[in-house]
Scaffold this active site. Sequence first.
Site, mmCIF file in Angstrom:
data_model
loop_
_atom_site.group_PDB
_atom_site.id
_atom_site.type_symbol
_atom_site.label_atom_id
_atom_site.label_comp_id
_atom_site.label_asym_id
_atom_site.label_seq_id
_atom_site.Cartn_x
_atom_site.Cartn_y
_atom_site.Cartn_z
ATOM 1 N N ASP A 60 0.883 -1.175 0.000
ATOM 2 C CA ASP A 60 0.000 0.000 0.000
ATOM 3 C C ASP A 60 0.911 1.213 0.000
ATOM 4 O O ASP A 60 1.641 1.449 0.976
ATOM 5 C CB ASP A 60 -0.890 -0.021 1.250
ATOM 6 C CG ASP A 60 -1.877 1.142 1.277
ATOM 7 O OD1 ASP A 60 -1.602 2.195 0.662
ATOM 8 O OD2 ASP A 60 -2.923 1.002 1.930
ATOM 9 N N ASN A 87 2.715 2.961 -10.801
ATOM 10 C CA ASN A 87 1.466 2.993 -11.555
ATOM 11 C C ASN A 87 0.250 3.295 -10.685
ATOM 12 O O ASN A 87 -0.740 3.834 -11.167
ATOM 13 C CB ASN A 87 1.289 1.629 -12.252
ATOM 14 C CG ASN A 87 -0.099 1.433 -12.806
ATOM 15 O OD1 ASN A 87 -0.433 1.947 -13.863
ATOM 16 N ND2 ASN A 87 -0.946 0.693 -12.075
ATOM 17 N N TYR A 155 -6.635 15.915 -9.289
ATOM 18 C CA TYR A 155 -5.916 14.964 -10.147
ATOM 19 C C TYR A 155 -4.859 15.677 -10.981
ATOM 20 O O TYR A 155 -3.712 15.239 -11.062
ATOM 21 C CB TYR A 155 -6.919 14.244 -11.053
ATOM 22 C CG TYR A 155 -6.315 13.120 -11.879
ATOM 23 C CD1 TYR A 155 -5.956 11.916 -11.290
ATOM 24 C CD2 TYR A 155 -6.116 13.276 -13.255
ATOM 25 C CE1 TYR A 155 -5.412 10.875 -12.049
ATOM 26 C CE2 TYR A 155 -5.578 12.256 -14.017
ATOM 27 C CZ TYR A 155 -5.235 11.052 -13.416
ATOM 28 O OH TYR A 155 -4.692 10.037 -14.167
ATOM 29 N N LYS A 159 -0.673 15.126 -10.737
ATOM 30 C CA LYS A 159 0.175 14.633 -11.829
ATOM 31 C C LYS A 159 1.228 15.685 -12.225
ATOM 32 O O LYS A 159 2.333 15.324 -12.634
ATOM 33 C CB LYS A 159 -0.682 14.224 -13.030
ATOM 34 C CG LYS A 159 -1.594 13.008 -12.764
ATOM 35 C CD LYS A 159 -0.827 11.750 -12.384
ATOM 36 C CE LYS A 159 -1.737 10.511 -12.375
ATOM 37 N NZ LYS A 159 -1.029 9.279 -11.966
ATOM 38 N N THR A 190 -10.274 1.418 -18.424
ATOM 39 C CA THR A 190 -10.071 0.761 -17.127
ATOM 40 C C THR A 190 -11.159 1.306 -16.217
ATOM 41 O O THR A 190 -11.970 2.131 -16.636
ATOM 42 C CB THR A 190 -8.700 1.142 -16.526
ATOM 43 O OG1 THR A 190 -8.679 2.560 -16.350
ATOM 44 C CG2 THR A 190 -7.544 0.708 -17.417
#
Length: 233
Positions: A60, A87, A155, A159, A190
Amino acid sequence: METKVALVTGSNRGIGFEVVRQLAGRGYLAYLAGRDSAAIGEAAGRLGAEGLAVEPLVLDVTRPGSVMAARSAVEAAHGRLDALVNNAGVLLDEGMAGLEVQVETVHATFEVNVYGTLRVTQAFAPLLVRVRGNVVNVSSIMGQLASAGPRYLAYRSSKAALNMITRVLAAELKPHGVRVNAVHPGWIRTRMGGPAAPGTPEEGAEPIVWLATLGPDGPTGGFFGPGNRPLDW
Ligand SMILES: NC(=O)c1ccc[n+]([C@@H]2O[C@H](COP(=O)([O-])OP(=O)(O)OC[C@H]3O[C@@H](n4cnc5c(N)ncnc54)[C@H](OP(=O)(O)O)[C@@H]3O)[C@@H](O)[C@H]2O)c1
């Protein structure tokens, strides 16, 4: 020749699962790492049934103890790491306005996408240095400053931070022969990408696997996309 070793975080499903499959297909001993032991056991079992050399590993990225235990396990078994693929990622503010997103949501996003990636990379760096390996940070064009627009503040900024971490660590690890690159896999079908995404996990894995298997003359400190094309930051 000694077997090369790879580790992919958050690889019980999605793009990471396919990266493990492709690296194992290239002869790597691939650690399929994730936070849920039942999920990683089931996923590793599926790839093992295909005849691939895959090891499940509980990791984790938000828990320092879990990261150190994973590092100790890889060190004891192999004493090296040839490819680290960061990832694991979360998207918690889908479509949300930056003016409305809760700061707690931004924090939870950074816990995985930024602090988790940094924690894992710091822990495994000594094993990467031993064999002059590759670090691949799975980023997104959503982290590009040049193309930023409204919404997805958590998000996008996570990134963008990951891209800066890529640049800093690439500079620091270059003298040790370790390459560090960021990659946008494309818009991929996904759980995160959703059913409307045009790309398959197989396609999304391709530029990641390219960067994970670079030789000593490969690029470092770069940001790449589908087709291994260089991207603007
Ligand atoms: N799909 C796209 O279109 C797209 C586009 C650009 C970039 N990306 C990036 O590609 C990467 C993979 O995304 P995906 O589309 O494959 O997403 P996904 O299917 O949602 O998979 C995300 C993975 O991350 C894992 N994860 C989340 N929190 C974790 C933690 N604390 N520790 C360890 N693992 C954790 C999840 O594990 P659980 O199953 O336990 O939740 C899961 O295995 C992400 O970094 C994402 O930002 C995706």
